[in-house]
Design a protein around this motif. Structure first.
Motif, PDB file in Angstrom:
ATOM      1  N   THR A   2      14.358   4.485 -34.867  1.00  0.00           N
ATOM      2  CA  THR A   2      15.495   3.614 -34.586  1.00  0.00           C
ATOM      3  C   THR A   2      16.418   4.288 -33.582  1.00  0.00           C
ATOM      4  OG1 THR A   2      16.926   4.543 -36.301  1.00  0.00           O
ATOM      5  CG2 THR A   2      15.378   2.801 -36.964  1.00  0.00           C
ATOM      6  N   ASP A   4      19.500   4.575 -33.912  1.00  0.00           N
ATOM      7  CA  ASP A   4      20.464   5.397 -34.654  1.00  0.00           C
ATOM      8  C   ASP A   4      19.934   6.812 -34.858  1.00  0.00           C
ATOM      9  OD1 ASP A   4      22.238   3.336 -34.824  1.00  0.00           O
ATOM     10  OD2 ASP A   4      21.714   2.757 -36.870  1.00  0.00           O
ATOM     11  N   LEU A   5      18.645   6.936 -35.190  1.00  0.00           N
ATOM     12  CA  LEU A   5      18.059   8.258 -35.384  1.00  0.00           C
ATOM     13  C   LEU A   5      18.025   9.036 -34.073  1.00  0.00           C
ATOM     14  CD1 LEU A   5      15.062   7.690 -37.839  1.00  0.00           C
ATOM     15  CD2 LEU A   5      17.118   9.061 -38.225  1.00  0.00           C
ATOM     16  N   GLU A   8      21.475  10.275 -33.458  1.00  0.00           N
ATOM     17  CA  GLU A   8      21.824  11.384 -34.357  1.00  0.00           C
ATOM     18  C   GLU A   8      21.251  12.705 -33.850  1.00  0.00           C
ATOM     19  OE1 GLU A   8      20.799  10.701 -38.415  1.00  0.00           O
ATOM     20  OE2 GLU A   8      21.777   8.729 -38.480  1.00  0.00           O
ATOM     21  N   LEU A  35      10.603  11.815 -32.386  1.00  0.00           N
ATOM     22  CA  LEU A  35      10.584  10.816 -33.455  1.00  0.00           C
ATOM     23  C   LEU A  35       9.308   9.975 -33.444  1.00  0.00           C
ATOM     24  CD1 LEU A  35      14.315   9.732 -33.352  1.00  0.00           C
ATOM     25  CD2 LEU A  35      13.121  10.689 -35.340  1.00  0.00           C
ATOM     26  N   ARG A  41      13.587  13.130 -39.996  1.00  0.00           N
ATOM     27  CA  ARG A  41      14.587  13.452 -38.974  1.00  0.00           C
ATOM     28  C   ARG A  41      14.693  14.951 -38.704  1.00  0.00           C
ATOM     29  NH1 ARG A  41      19.131  15.600 -38.174  1.00  0.00           N
ATOM     30  NH2 ARG A  41      20.848  14.785 -36.930  1.00  0.00           N
ATOM     31  N   GLU A  45      13.887  16.846 -35.231  1.00  0.00           N
ATOM     32  CA  GLU A  45      14.884  17.632 -34.494  1.00  0.00           C
ATOM     33  C   GLU A  45      14.353  19.023 -34.157  1.00  0.00           C
ATOM     34  OE1 GLU A  45      19.386  19.368 -35.136  1.00  0.00           O
ATOM     35  OE2 GLU A  45      18.848  17.439 -36.031  1.00  0.00           O
TER      36      GLU A  45
END
Length: 271
Positions: A2, A4-5, A8, A35, A41, A45
């Motif tokens: 997404t 949003d991820l 982040e 991703l 998550r 990262e």
């Protein structure tokens, strides 16, 4: 995955001392890449950080960048060309890639000049601190020089130097994997960067070389890994280059130095 991820992870990377100066579209590109491969998550990262370390983090640390800026700002406005060159040599030591080239900068540029003359316009891709070799470069007095890199620290330092030189030059943050420059120039320089770009995106070298608009292109490859190992790299990279160029380019010279092999390409038809 997404948005949003992605956001982040980008914000987390921007908060880190090591990657806060990386071009934001690059952070977004790498976050999306991570991703696509990792649903978790935190794992994504970590993968993004590994990818960024390969792309830029391994070459100049934040402390080395600060050291380079301090040396550059300490240089008096009245500095002679010899003093400027000495300062540039010390600053070039702050970047792993250009550090390896110090012993043969003059010879390299003399060899390039013999093959391509003195270009009126130069585009330096994934440049790092290569702008600090301009005091040795065979540029015409009114030549334009533009360098691009994802590490904005390098570009800030480069612009400080270019202002001192008073040349028609610029250094900008950019990512050739996000948007390839469309400048039509005499010479494009890509020093030791194509393998790194290829590791980030399969087929990147072929695409980049195809989209370059220039009479000449100087491409180089490391003779050794960062750990000092050979592993037949020269032969492998020559094959990689030949596989990456199409009929619009032909190789007119290969130049061998202690830490890299340099290929000079032209888009002009053969005699």
């Amino acid at each position: 995955m997404t948005s949003d991820l992605v956001a982040e992870i980008v914000e987390s990377l921007k908060a880190s001392r090591k990657y806060r100066s990386v071009y934001e579209p690059t952070l977004e590109r790498v976050a999306k890449w991570a991703l696509e491969r990792h649903c978790n998550r935190r794992v994504a990262e970590k993968a993004a950080k590994r990818k960024l370390h390969q792309a830029c983090g391994a070459y100049m640390s934040p402390s080395q960048a600060a050291k380079a800026e301090k040396m550059l700002r300490a240089l008096p406005p009245t500095a002679t060309i010899d003093e400027l060159r000495q300062a540039c040599l010390e600053i070039l030591k702050c970047h792993t890639s250009t550090l390896e080239r110090l012993d043969y900068i003059e010879r390299l540029y003399a060899d390039i000049e013999e093959l391509v003359g003195r270009p009126r316009s130069v585009l330096d891709l994934a440049a790092g601190l290569n702008a600090f070799t301009i005091p040795w470069a065979p540029l015409l007095a009114n030549a334009t020089y533009k360098c691009i890199d994802i590490d904005c620290r390098s570009m800030v330092l480069s612009n400080l130097l270019l202002e001192r030189l008073g040349r028609n030059c610029s250094a900008i943050c950019g990512d050739v994997l996000v948007a390839m420059p469309t400048d039509r120039v005499d010479l494009v320089i890509i020093l030791k960067s194509l393998p790194c770009l290829e590791r980030q995106e399969s087929g990147a070298a072929r695409r980049i070389l195809k989209e370059i608009r220039a009479r000449y292109c100087v491409v180089s490859f490391p003779a050794f890994s960062l750990g000092g190992r050979d592993r037949g790299m020269t032969a492998n990279y020559e094959e990689f280059l030949r596989d990456s160029i199409d009929c619009s380019w032909r190789i007119i010279a290969d130049l061998s130095y202690s830490t890299e092999t340099v290929y000079v390409l032209t888009s002009e038809p053969g005699a």
